[in-house]
Enzyme design. Structure first.
Site, PDB file in Angstrom:
ATOM      1  CE  LYS A 124      -4.427  -1.536   1.776  1.00 59.26           C
ATOM      2  NZ  LYS A 124      -5.442  -1.397   2.820  1.00 59.26           N
ATOM      3  CE  LYS A 207     -11.229 -14.256  -2.375  1.00 58.12           C
ATOM      4  NZ  LYS A 207     -11.040 -14.106  -0.964  1.00 58.12           N
ATOM      5  CE  LYS A 210     -14.741  -5.330   0.594  1.00 54.77           C
ATOM      6  NZ  LYS A 210     -13.913  -4.150   0.766  1.00 54.77           N
TER       7      LYS A 210
END
Ligand code: TRP
Length: 342
Positions: A124, A207, A210
């Site tokens: 991040k 995968k 979202k």
């Protein structure tokens, strides 16, 4: 004697499962499938706490109005997916101040070196070079507080959160060593029968997530029919023609077949038979229709809930009240154990 008797009662109690979801993006078809496979069973076997991690979302800048709306939206999405607010405790993280209170105590127990090792922090901070704030660094400590406040026995976590759960377990060890044992419960990862693993539509080796930046990779549960059709029809498949399940060589096609199988209740073999002599395009058209049909009641329920923010406020409040009852007990014990006046 009495002690043993009490112990017997304690072990009969339901175990606690806790799961958090950062308020970013929208829930996906993968979440839908996980939900229908798991929630009904989990809520009977365990005491379940589900919360929306709005504080975690703040580690990356969020537009205030969007965050506020998205928190409602997430709450409504969970309800629309069938999560029962009576049988489960569903709440918003920032509504229970004990999360940040416990976090401070845990922060003082966590070596910087441990946080430096967190791969998500490294990733991040590379992605958000202009906003490497201290919250991004201490994010896993807040997550540990989330888990430990509720004496969670088990936490269903994806691969990307495993390291954070490990850190949480380390923190329990630090607390036990420095203060007293038996106050914080050591959590385990919950490995449920996840059933089908739903993969990204464009990159079926990943995968379906979202938080994917490319929204073509997932079907959101609140996408409209047009969007769903477009995303499924443009899903990446190999250049073959035969509709045959082969997760290794035909990962994209196999992913679509898995989704088809879960949504229709048909076995993979049955699907192969139904599509003998047909093309990938036929499968995609049928799957798009099936997905739209499946999600349309979810979307309708969602739209309804979003029209009634007062009702959502009420549910959020009662969820937070129930959560706080348990959180306050743990925080009280921790405060006392570390020598704070109560
Ligand atoms: N960090 C988790 C995620 O991004 C969300 C989360 C926050 C969480 N606190 C938690 C998950 C506690 C499990 C338990 O997915």
């Amino acid at each position: 004697m009495i002690w043993r008797f009490n112990f017997g009662i304690l072990t009969d109690m339901k175990k606690t499962i806790l799961s958090g979801s950062t308020v970013t993006g929208d829930l996906t078809l993968g979440n839908y499938i996980g939900a229908i496979n798991n929630w009904a069973k989990l809520q009977d076997e365990y005491e379940c706490f589900y919360f929306l991690a709005d504080l975690h979302a703040l580690t990356v800048y969020q537009d205030p109005a969007i965050l506020r709306e998205r928190t409602y939206s997430f709450f409504a999405q969970y309800l629309a997916l069938g999560l029962d607010p009576k049988k489960n405790v569903i709440f918003v993280q920032s509504h229970v101040p004990e999360h940040t209170q416990l976090m401070w105590i845990l922060t003082c127990l966590t070596p910087m070196g441990y946080l430096n090792r967190m791969t998500q922090f490294k990733e991040k901070s590379e992605k958000h070079v202009k906003n490497i704030n201290a919250g991004l660094f201490t994010y896993p400590v807040l997550m540990a507080a989330d888990i430990l406040l509720y004496q969670a026995d088990m936490v269903p976590v994806g691969e990307d959160q495993r390291q954070h759960l490990e850190l949480c377990r380390d923190i329990v060890g630090f607390f036990d060593n420095k203060y007293s044992e038996g106050i914080l419960k050591m959590p385990d990862a919950y490995i449920g029968k996840m059933g089908a693993r739903i993969m990204s539509l464009q990159d079926p080796t990943k995968k379906m997530s979202k938080s994917d930046e490319n929204d073509k990779n997932f079907v959101s549960i609140i996408d409209d029919a047009k969007k769903i059709e477009k995303k499924i029809k443009s899903a990446a498949t190999d250049s073959g023609t035969e509709i045959k399940f082969d997760a290794e060589n035909k990962a994209g096609l196999s992913n679509l077949m898995t989704i088809y199988s879960v949504l229709s209740g048909k076995s993979i073999q049955q699907i192969e038979q139904d599509f003998v002599g047909k093309m990938y395009g036929h499968l995609k058209v049928d799957l798009a229709e099936l997905t739209v049909q499946t999600l349309s009641p979810v979307k309708a329920k969602y739209d309804d809930l979003m029209k009634n923010k007062d009702y959502l406020d009420q549910l959020m409040k009662s969820g937070a009240d129930r959560a706080q009852v348990r959180a306050a007990v743990t925080l009280d014990k921790v405060y006392k154990a570390v020598g704070l006046h109560r």
